[in-house]
Design an enzyme around this catalytic site. Structure first.
Site, short mmCIF file in Angstrom:
data_model
loop_
_atom_site.label_atom_id
_atom_site.label_comp_id
_atom_site.label_asym_id
_atom_site.label_seq_id
_atom_site.Cartn_x
_atom_site.Cartn_y
_atom_site.Cartn_z
N LYS A 61 0.84 -1.20 0.00
CA LYS A 61 0.00 0.00 0.00
C LYS A 61 0.88 1.25 0.00
O LYS A 61 2.09 1.19 0.18
CB LYS A 61 -0.91 -0.01 1.23
N TYR A 283 14.70 31.48 7.70
CA TYR A 283 13.59 32.22 8.28
C TYR A 283 13.74 32.37 9.78
O TYR A 283 14.05 31.42 10.49
CB TYR A 283 12.27 31.50 7.98
#
Length: 398
Positions: A61, A283
């Site tokens: 999956k 940042y």
């Protein structure tokens, strides 16, 4: 079975010789970040599971846990897995479209799932409630062919499968639909909620009791299988019970299991700069150079699957040494401190795998699990497949 013969081989990337005091770009084998999936590692992990005597349902999956569902499926089958599992029918049908003909089970059904399409594609489906059973049986009746069903019993997850007080009603209805020829009940399945012996033993006990009841109700023996990876390694008595394993296929599991990481993520240095002591990076200036420093920029960020929560903790490998990620992980970039290395643009950093950090390392830095790390890489990190027959050099991801 041919093992991924149609996929390109991954080439060995030489580390360029540094030019001291230079900013001349070194050549790179790939223009940007790259995921390399090592099939030898997947095969080795499959053999680790089957060597314990388990029949294996290989779970592929989430695009094979980020490693490519068809790649993992073919490799697992060639290495000894008996069948495959996916979460959704769409995932299962994609494997059929890729030419994979092995037994295939799916268990997470969206509203409106076309169970007739599942029957046509020979996809087996899990059923854990009366409403789903009714829909599946209708599809089998209208299609004139029974849908193969694995009855799902809740063995402690409280998210899927019939609760104990609803099990008898589901079983009786399934037996009726089986006798009518609308479904064919072939197995009972459950899932282990915790990676410990007590949890696994309880789940196995419930599964076996449900299996005995099903044998009697449908008039023939049915198979039993239990997920997930911890069930294969915890040491409980699993005689006669197959295991559904996904994470272990790609190297994620108990530290004692000897699993091998199956993915290497690399990225080229795109810029190098010298900064003075006291220079803030990124940042909000969450990291400030404590002394004059050399910084390298890599073209990977949280939009590509690098967890922002790992800012300030993560490391990558450059020039055979680990170097720290400094400042915040940005959307498209991260910055590493390479002071003293004379790194030049174009050199490759190992972000995960190989001799570099593992998925578990990244998970620890980000406060998550390794499953989230390996399934998180996005489309800007293309994937190639290493089909060499030599053993993978990736470290264990556990």
């Amino acid at each position: 079975m041919t093992l991924l013969g149609s996929h390109p081989r991954a080439s060995t990337v030489p580390v360029p010789v540094p030019v001291p005091q230079s900013r001349v770009a070194a050549p790179a084998a790939h223009a940007g970040p790259l995921r390399t999936v090592h099939t030898a590692a997947i095969a080795a992990n499959v053999r680790r599971v089957t060597a314990r005597g388990h029949d294996l349902v290989a779970v592929v999956k989430a695009d094979g846990y980020g490693h490519g569902s068809a790649t993992v499926a073919r490799t697992a089958l060639a290495a000894g897995a008996g069948s495959l599992g996916t979460a959704t029918l769409a995932e299962a049908l994609a494997l059929r479209a890729a030419g994979i003909e092995a037994r295939l089970l799916c268990w997470l059904h969206m509203p409106g799932t076309d169970f007739a399409a599942a029957a046509r594609a020979r996809v087996e489906v899990a059923v854990g409630d009366l409403a789903t059973l009714t829909t599946v049986a209708v599809a089998g009746r209208r299609g004139g062919h029974p849908v193969t069903v694995h009855l799902h019993v809740d063995t402690g997850m409280a998210r899927e499968g019939a609760e104990p007080h609803r099990w008898q009603a589901l079983l009786a209805a399934a037996a009726d639909a089986d006798r009518a020829g609308h479904v064919r009940v072939t197995a009972v399945m459950g899932h282990v909620p915790n990676a410990d012996l007590a949890s696994t033993t309880r789940a196995v006990t419930l599964l076996r009791l449900a299996g005995l009841a099903t044998d009697h109700a449908v008039g023939r023996p049915v198979a039993l299988h239990l997920g997930g990876t911890p069930a294969a390694f915890v040491g409980a008595d699993l005689g006669g019970v197959a295991v559904r394993v996904g994470a272990a296929l790609v190297g994620i599991g108990p530290a004692t299991a000897g699993l091998v990481g199956a993915m290497t993520v690399t990225a080229p240095v795109v810029a190098v700069r010298s900064v003075r002591a006291g220079t803030p990076v990124g940042y909000d200036g969450t990291w400030t150079a404590p002394a004059d420093a050399e910084l390298a920029v890599l073209p990977l960020g949280y939009a590509d699957g690098i967890p922002r929560a790992a800012s300030g903790s993560a490391q990558v490998r450059l020039r055979d040494r680990l170097v720290p990620v400094v400042g915040r992980v940005n959307m498209d970039q991260l910055v590493v401190d390479v002071t003293g290395s004379s790194v030049v643009p174009g050199e490759l950093a190992t972000v995960m795998g190989g001799p570099g950090p593992t998925a578990v390392d990244w998970a620890r830095w980000a406060g998550t699990n390794a499953h989230e790390i390996v399934t998180g890489f996005g489309a800007r990190v293309p994937r190639t497949v290493d089909t060499t027959t030599t053993a993978s050099t990736t470290r264990s991801a556990s």
